[in-house]
Design a protein around this motif. Sequence first.
Motif, PDB file in Angstrom:
ATOM      1  N   SER A 157      88.343  69.976 -15.187  1.00  0.00           N
ATOM      2  CA  SER A 157      88.459  68.596 -15.520  1.00  0.00           C
ATOM      3  C   SER A 157      89.163  68.470 -17.043  1.00  0.00           C
ATOM      4  O   SER A 157      89.390  69.313 -17.811  1.00  0.00           O
ATOM      5  CB  SER A 157      86.784  68.348 -16.000  1.00  0.00           C
ATOM      6  OG  SER A 157      86.414  69.220 -16.891  1.00  0.00           O
ATOM      7  N   ILE A 203      99.159  61.298  -6.817  1.00  0.00           N
ATOM      8  CA  ILE A 203      98.107  61.697  -5.913  1.00  0.00           C
ATOM      9  C   ILE A 203      98.916  62.238  -4.607  1.00  0.00           C
ATOM     10  O   ILE A 203      99.107  61.106  -4.004  1.00  0.00           O
ATOM     11  CB  ILE A 203      96.845  61.104  -6.010  1.00  0.00           C
ATOM     12  CG1 ILE A 203      96.199  60.852  -7.156  1.00  0.00           C
ATOM     13  CG2 ILE A 203      95.866  61.795  -5.050  1.00  0.00           C
ATOM     14  CD1 ILE A 203      95.164  59.991  -7.377  1.00  0.00           C
ATOM     15  N   VAL A 215      88.719  63.029 -15.860  1.00  0.00           N
ATOM     16  CA  VAL A 215      89.292  63.108 -14.367  1.00  0.00           C
ATOM     17  C   VAL A 215      88.668  64.524 -14.136  1.00  0.00           C
ATOM     18  O   VAL A 215      88.965  65.480 -14.725  1.00  0.00           O
ATOM     19  CB  VAL A 215      90.854  63.330 -14.313  1.00  0.00           C
ATOM     20  CG1 VAL A 215      91.102  63.489 -12.976  1.00  0.00           C
ATOM     21  CG2 VAL A 215      91.467  61.768 -14.863  1.00  0.00           C
ATOM     22  N   PHE A 217      88.309  67.635 -11.066  1.00  0.00           N
ATOM     23  CA  PHE A 217      88.719  68.207  -9.853  1.00  0.00           C
ATOM     24  C   PHE A 217      87.613  68.987  -9.306  1.00  0.00           C
ATOM     25  O   PHE A 217      87.550  69.970  -9.821  1.00  0.00           O
ATOM     26  CB  PHE A 217      90.032  68.692  -9.960  1.00  0.00           C
ATOM     27  CG  PHE A 217      91.144  67.768 -10.491  1.00  0.00           C
ATOM     28  CD1 PHE A 217      91.995  67.083  -9.758  1.00  0.00           C
ATOM     29  CD2 PHE A 217      91.311  67.866 -11.885  1.00  0.00           C
ATOM     30  CE1 PHE A 217      92.751  66.320 -10.311  1.00  0.00           C
ATOM     31  CE2 PHE A 217      92.284  67.015 -12.499  1.00  0.00           C
ATOM     32  CZ  PHE A 217      92.962  66.301 -11.846  1.00  0.00           C
ATOM     33  N   VAL A 242      88.819  64.594  -6.056  1.00  0.00           N
ATOM     34  CA  VAL A 242      89.311  64.034  -7.504  1.00  0.00           C
ATOM     35  C   VAL A 242      88.431  62.734  -7.961  1.00  0.00           C
ATOM     36  O   VAL A 242      88.697  61.818  -7.249  1.00  0.00           O
ATOM     37  CB  VAL A 242      91.041  63.597  -7.324  1.00  0.00           C
ATOM     38  CG1 VAL A 242      91.169  63.352  -8.681  1.00  0.00           C
ATOM     39  CG2 VAL A 242      91.891  64.883  -6.719  1.00  0.00           C
ATOM     40  N   VAL A 279      98.004  66.992  -7.164  1.00  0.00           N
ATOM     41  CA  VAL A 279      98.059  65.641  -8.412  1.00  0.00           C
ATOM     42  C   VAL A 279      98.561  66.167  -9.584  1.00  0.00           C
ATOM     43  O   VAL A 279      98.584  67.435 -10.058  1.00  0.00           O
ATOM     44  CB  VAL A 279      96.654  65.693  -8.561  1.00  0.00           C
ATOM     45  CG1 VAL A 279      96.567  64.436  -9.759  1.00  0.00           C
ATOM     46  CG2 VAL A 279      95.708  65.320  -7.576  1.00  0.00           C
TER      47      VAL A 279
END
Length: 327
Positions: A157, A203, A215, A217, A242, A279
């Motif tokens: 993150s 993405i 964000v 993950f 995500v 990503v």
Amino acid sequence: MLTQPQSLHPLPPAPPPAADLRQLPITVVMNAGSGREDKSEAGAAIEKVLSASGRDVELLIVKQPRELSTLVRRAAERRPGILAAAGGDGTLNAVASVAYARNLPFAVIPLGTFNYFARELGIPLDPAAAAQVVVEGSIRRVAIGEVNGRVFLNNASIGLYRRLLEWREVHKRRFGRNRFVAFVSGLVTLMREHRPYRLALQIDGHPLTLSTLTVFFGRNALQMEQLGLDEAVCVARGELAVLALREVGRHDLLALVLRGALARLETAENLRQYCALTVHIERLDEGTRHIRVALDGELIDCELPLVVRSVPEALQVLVPAVPEVRA
């Protein structure tokens, strides 16, 4: 145009046959500072099982977390074989990273708080039972995540979620390591002012610009399910979940935390959700070429752009053996 990044490590070869696996030496790295309070009791239980196995076993106790990665690398060079991690997420990450880089089998003796990685693979939470899996288990290949070549097993993150982890560690060092301290630390952190990131993402090749507080993950389906997120399906397909939180006020943040506690994040209006294999992330709001990232709860500084990817069948993990069915 951005090209598909390559992993910094080769795909592991086929797992060794069971007979060869039983011949490998076992190195267990135990973090004395992990979440459990009964560390000496857990260590004794682990050592008893390993000693009774008759295998070539070494148990290494790490008292200083900063020494963990160096000790694991040296152990792998000195006696390559099965690398087992006895500890929480940070310990698992450090040992798994070396096992992945050197194509060695990885084993888990969970001593952390949530133990998502072990639970998803059916590894027992009891230290003695988990140690038995190290001795008698079979190999299963599992996917991992990478951020600029650095491994994560559960999540990575940037932004607010990373800051929550950072302040939680500060408060735990001051007030003690327990869930109440973690809860209060989270509330205190959420009530601070948080500047959003302006990010340019790709993405799986699709461009996206957004202003976001964090964000996240996710690579662990169990963690996604417990938050009430359908993105567990992403993980089951070998992709990353995500999650991007758009800029919101403090009250909306607290409401979001409550939804997470009630496993109802799927209905959160301020949360953008995607599935992805790869990503790319660039920052649009600053001239800095670095960003702080949390990998399985451990904080590191990474160069931009970030390349976050799922690597399928990357790590050879010892899991409970399936009993043979005889005709």
